[in-house]
Design a protein around this motif. Structure first.
Motif, short mmCIF file in Angstrom:
data_model
loop_
_atom_site.label_atom_id
_atom_site.label_comp_id
_atom_site.label_asym_id
_atom_site.label_seq_id
_atom_site.Cartn_x
_atom_site.Cartn_y
_atom_site.Cartn_z
N GLY A 11 0.48 -1.09 -0.10
CA GLY A 11 0.19 0.02 -0.28
C GLY A 11 0.42 1.19 0.04
N LEU A 12 2.15 1.46 -0.01
CA LEU A 12 2.75 2.52 0.07
C LEU A 12 3.59 2.73 -0.71
N TYR A 13 3.32 3.46 -1.76
CA TYR A 13 3.97 3.82 -2.68
C TYR A 13 5.07 4.89 -3.51
N LEU A 14 5.94 5.08 -4.49
CA LEU A 14 6.81 6.12 -4.60
C LEU A 14 7.32 6.79 -5.23
N ASN A 15 7.21 8.19 -5.49
CA ASN A 15 6.94 8.37 -6.75
C ASN A 15 8.46 10.03 -6.69
N CYS A 16 9.84 10.02 -6.91
CA CYS A 16 10.89 11.03 -7.19
C CYS A 16 11.73 10.47 -7.70
N GLY A 17 13.01 11.35 -7.98
CA GLY A 17 14.01 11.33 -8.39
C GLY A 17 13.90 11.89 -10.15
N TRP A 18 13.38 13.37 -10.02
CA TRP A 18 12.71 14.03 -11.17
C TRP A 18 14.06 14.94 -11.48
N ASN A 19 15.04 14.85 -10.75
CA ASN A 19 16.27 15.88 -10.73
C ASN A 19 15.66 17.39 -11.53
N TYR A 20 16.73 17.61 -12.68
CA TYR A 20 15.83 18.92 -13.16
C TYR A 20 14.80 19.37 -13.95
N GLY A 21 13.96 18.28 -14.08
CA GLY A 21 13.23 18.01 -15.16
C GLY A 21 11.82 17.02 -14.94
N GLY A 22 11.92 17.43 -13.80
CA GLY A 22 9.91 16.78 -13.06
C GLY A 22 9.26 18.16 -13.52
N PHE A 23 9.69 19.23 -14.31
CA PHE A 23 7.54 20.16 -14.55
C PHE A 23 7.10 20.16 -16.08
N LYS A 24 7.66 19.19 -16.69
CA LYS A 24 7.61 18.68 -18.32
C LYS A 24 6.64 17.67 -17.73
N ALA A 25 6.84 16.54 -16.71
CA ALA A 25 6.50 15.97 -15.90
C ALA A 25 5.18 15.11 -15.44
N VAL A 26 4.32 16.21 -15.12
CA VAL A 26 3.72 16.89 -14.02
C VAL A 26 2.47 15.80 -14.49
N PRO A 27 2.15 16.22 -15.95
CA PRO A 27 0.53 15.28 -16.29
C PRO A 27 0.79 14.22 -16.42
N GLY A 28 2.92 13.77 -17.27
CA GLY A 28 2.31 12.40 -17.39
C GLY A 28 2.48 11.40 -15.92
N SER A 29 3.18 11.88 -15.20
CA SER A 29 3.76 10.87 -13.46
C SER A 29 2.56 11.29 -12.97
N GLY A 30 1.65 12.38 -12.63
CA GLY A 30 0.30 12.01 -12.29
C GLY A 30 -0.57 11.20 -12.73
N ASN A 31 -0.49 11.06 -14.34
CA ASN A 31 -1.64 10.19 -14.43
C ASN A 31 -0.85 8.87 -14.88
N VAL A 32 0.60 8.66 -14.32
CA VAL A 32 0.80 6.86 -14.22
C VAL A 32 1.23 6.81 -13.04
N PHE A 33 1.64 7.07 -12.72
CA PHE A 33 1.50 6.92 -10.58
C PHE A 33 -0.19 6.76 -10.17
N ALA A 34 -1.42 7.70 -10.11
CA ALA A 34 -2.60 7.24 -10.53
C ALA A 34 -3.14 5.92 -11.16
N HIS A 35 -2.14 5.83 -11.98
CA HIS A 35 -3.09 4.16 -12.97
C HIS A 35 -2.41 2.99 -11.72
N LEU A 36 -1.04 3.02 -11.63
CA LEU A 36 -0.37 1.96 -10.36
C LEU A 36 -1.27 2.70 -9.35
N ILE A 37 -1.27 3.10 -8.56
CA ILE A 37 -2.03 3.25 -7.40
C ILE A 37 -3.48 2.43 -7.90
N ALA A 38 -3.90 2.59 -8.22
CA ALA A 38 -5.48 2.48 -8.93
C ALA A 38 -6.26 1.15 -8.93
N THR A 39 -4.31 0.74 -9.67
CA THR A 39 -5.29 -0.74 -10.64
C THR A 39 -4.07 -1.55 -10.41
N GLY A 40 -2.78 -0.89 -9.61
CA GLY A 40 -1.47 -1.94 -8.89
C GLY A 40 -1.25 -2.19 -10.32
#
Ligand SMILES: Cc1cc2nc3c(=O)[nH]c(=O)nc-3n(C[C@H](O)[C@H](O)[C@H](O)COP(=O)(O)OP(=O)(O)OC[C@H]3O[C@@H](n4cnc5c(N)ncnc54)[C@H](O)[C@@H]3O)c2cc1C
Ligand SMILES: [Zn+2]
Lengths: 417, 87
Positions: A355-384
């Motif tokens: 039940g514990l999930y991790l999302n990190c390691g964005w270095n200096y490039g995580g802004f462009k990833a904001v939509p994609g990261s939330g989208n795929v992380f939500a998928h992982l949390i919701a569906t496993g």
């Protein structure tokens, strides 16, 4: 409240008295289905997509400060999909597509501006490398145009093409790249999540993660304990401290990256221009300020401010590349805490704790990833299951050595990225 | 940020190359196993506050130093030669 042109007109004519707060300020409940630690871009977009794509709304985002106070409001706002390696390229491509529909999706003006990103090159070898990267971008389905010196000179007449050390041979042009207004991205996702029932709890620092029999049961916070079946750690530069509460050590080192902005000027720089060899990049904000930055300060830091040697280096590189900006006055500079991973690529994964999930390691490039990261992380949390565009961001790739995503070819080691 | 080299005195941070956490001084045995090596190479305490890291006096005497520093304030608290810190 929905935003529309008509609404802006009506409010403008009636004294702007009808606007309401963008989100509620709820008290934390005793229990939620899902808790998200960190109300930065990634935490907010994760909450938004859990609600909008998976119908999960019994969720709270716990933010120790205020929404937008972290890196999401400190970056230089570049949005692009010009990655090279499998693992990264399909993910950033997915993220850019989400950006392209974001304003309508959120009913929020994030000022996404696809003004084009140009990476300069300075030798025959670098031109070959740019051509290769461009081909990878095209085969991923994104766009890239290799510009020679003359074509580039027509587009960017203000560069110093004949510097003795780094004469400009051309540039790799990514027309769909650009910028967005970073605060608006945080606010838009916050509002979208709130409207779908997510509680955004500000001034709420997580101080402990409760685990029983190998499964997460909730968290301790400065506003009391909160129970939950699933907990997502999305704390960017503070990931190490948050994970330590769950007894984990992460392959993350936190470093400071600085940024600078000048007084507002008339429009003069129409694109994002990056000068990798000089560690310098620049764009112009819609208010007219030149927004620019360079490389890390290169030492572990949580200070959210840097030292003068990097300031000097960035200014020197900028004036070498664009002598015309020499007279612009710098108004402000600041720093952000970067979660640096060994190979320079992110981690989006489950952990050994149920039940514990991790999302990190964005270095200096995580802004462009904001939509994609939330989208795929939500998928992982919701569906496993891992999302098809984010199968490579495994936490165990460092331990096993399999699946390292070393985009810059520097080696998988802290302090090289 | 200025760092006091035991050999050369107080110097500009630019003279030094930053290596990272001083865990490098405790290298595991070659056959210590995957877990020990993962921990050594990749997993970091990454403290917000006092930390010990390795700096190389590249633009000076060429010594490796262990610098005790605060990552929140950037205060440099102590410097010693890595060769001595190790023994
Ligand atoms: C100067 C600079 C320039 C950059 N330029 C770019 C760029 O041009 N393009 C690009 O793509 N990326 C860029 N980045 C990187 C990008 O900003 C980050 O990778 C990204 O914002 C990190 O994710 P986030 O938005 O979720 O982080 P944050 O906004 O930092 O969110 C993390 C949140 O977690 C909260 N938190 C931490 N600990 C706790 C706790 N214990 N309890 C509760 N909450 C907690 C923090 O308060 C914070 O709000 C830049 C970064 C900086 C600093
Ligand atoms: Zn010395």
């Amino acid at each position: 409240m929905r935003f529309s042109g008509l609404r802006v007109l009506k409010e403008g004519l009636t004294g702007n008295k009808g606007w309401t707060p963008h989100w509620r300020d709820p008290e934390p409940k005793a229990e939620y289905d899902i808790l998200i630690i960190g109300g930065g871009g990634h935490g907010l977009s994760t909450a938004y997509y859990l609600a909008s794509e998976h119908g999960l709304t019994n969720i709270a985002v716990l933010e120790k400060g205020y929404i937008g106070g972290g890196n999401v409001g400190r970056n230089t706002t570049i949005v692009r999909a010009n990655y090279f390696l499998p693992g990264n390229s399909e993910f950033y491509s997915h993220s850019l597509k989400l950006w392209e529909g974001l304003e309508e999706d959120l009913n929020y003006n994030v000022m996404h501006s696809q003004r084009g990103v140009i990476n300069l090159f300075h030798s025959d070898g670098q031109r070959d490398e740019a051509a290769r990267r461009g081909n990878m971008m095209i085969s991923q389905g994104d766009d890239a145009i290799l510009l020679g010196r003359d074509d580039l000179r027509n587009m960017l007449p203000y560069l110093n093409y004949d510097s003795a050390r780094f004469p400009i041979y051309g540039g790799l042009y990514h027309p769909r790249g650009g910028t967005a207004r970073h605060d608006a991205v945080a606010w838009g996702y916050a509002r979208g999540a709130d409207q779908r029932g997510v509680d955004l709890i500000q001034n709420c620092e997580v101080t402990g993660i409760d685990i029983a029999n190998g499964a997460v049961t909730g968290v301790q916070t400065t506003r009391g304990p909160i129970r939950a079946k699933k907990v997502a750690m999305v704390a960017a530069g503070r990931s190490g401290q948050v994970a330590a509460m769950a007894g984990m050590r992460l392959p993350i080192e936190s470093h400071v990256l600085q940024a600078f902005v000048t007084e507002g000027l008339k429009p003069c720089i129409d694109h994002v221009v990056t000068f990798g060899m000089g560690h310098f990049y620049i764009s112009q904000s819609d208010k007219g300020g030149l927004v620019f930055g360079g490389d890390l300060d290169f030492y572990a830091s949580y200070a959210a401010r840097g030292n003068l040697p990097t300031v000097e280096h960035v200014m020197e590189a900028g004036v070498t590349l664009m002598p015309m900006i020499g007279k612009a006055k710098v108004l402000r500079s600041w720093g952000g805490i970067m979660d640096m991973s060994p190979d320079g690529s992110p981690i989006i994964d489950r952990t050994d704790t149920q039940g514990l999930y991790l999302n990190c390691g964005w270095n200096y490039g995580g802004f462009k990833a904001v939509p994609g990261s939330g989208n795929v992380f939500a998928h992982l949390i919701a569906t496993g299951n891992y999302h098809e565009n984010a199968t490579g961001f495994r936490l165990d790739r460092f331990r096993t050595g399999r699946g390292i995503i070393d985009e810059e070819g520097k080696g998988s080691q802290h302090n090289l990225h | 940020m200025r760092i006091t080299c035991p050999h050369c005195g107080e110097r500009d941070r630019r003279e030094f190359y930053y290596r990272g956490a001083a865990v490098d001084l405790d290298r595991p045995a070659p056959d210590a196993g995957e877990k020990a090596w993962d921990s050594f190479v990749y997993l970091h305490d990454n403290p917000a506050g006092e930390t010990r890291d390795l700096w190389y006096h590249e633009g000076g005497c060429g010594a490796w130093l262990v610098v005790t520093r605060n990552t929140v304030t950037h205060a440099v608290l102590k410097t010693e030669l890595a060769s001595q810190a190790r023994s």
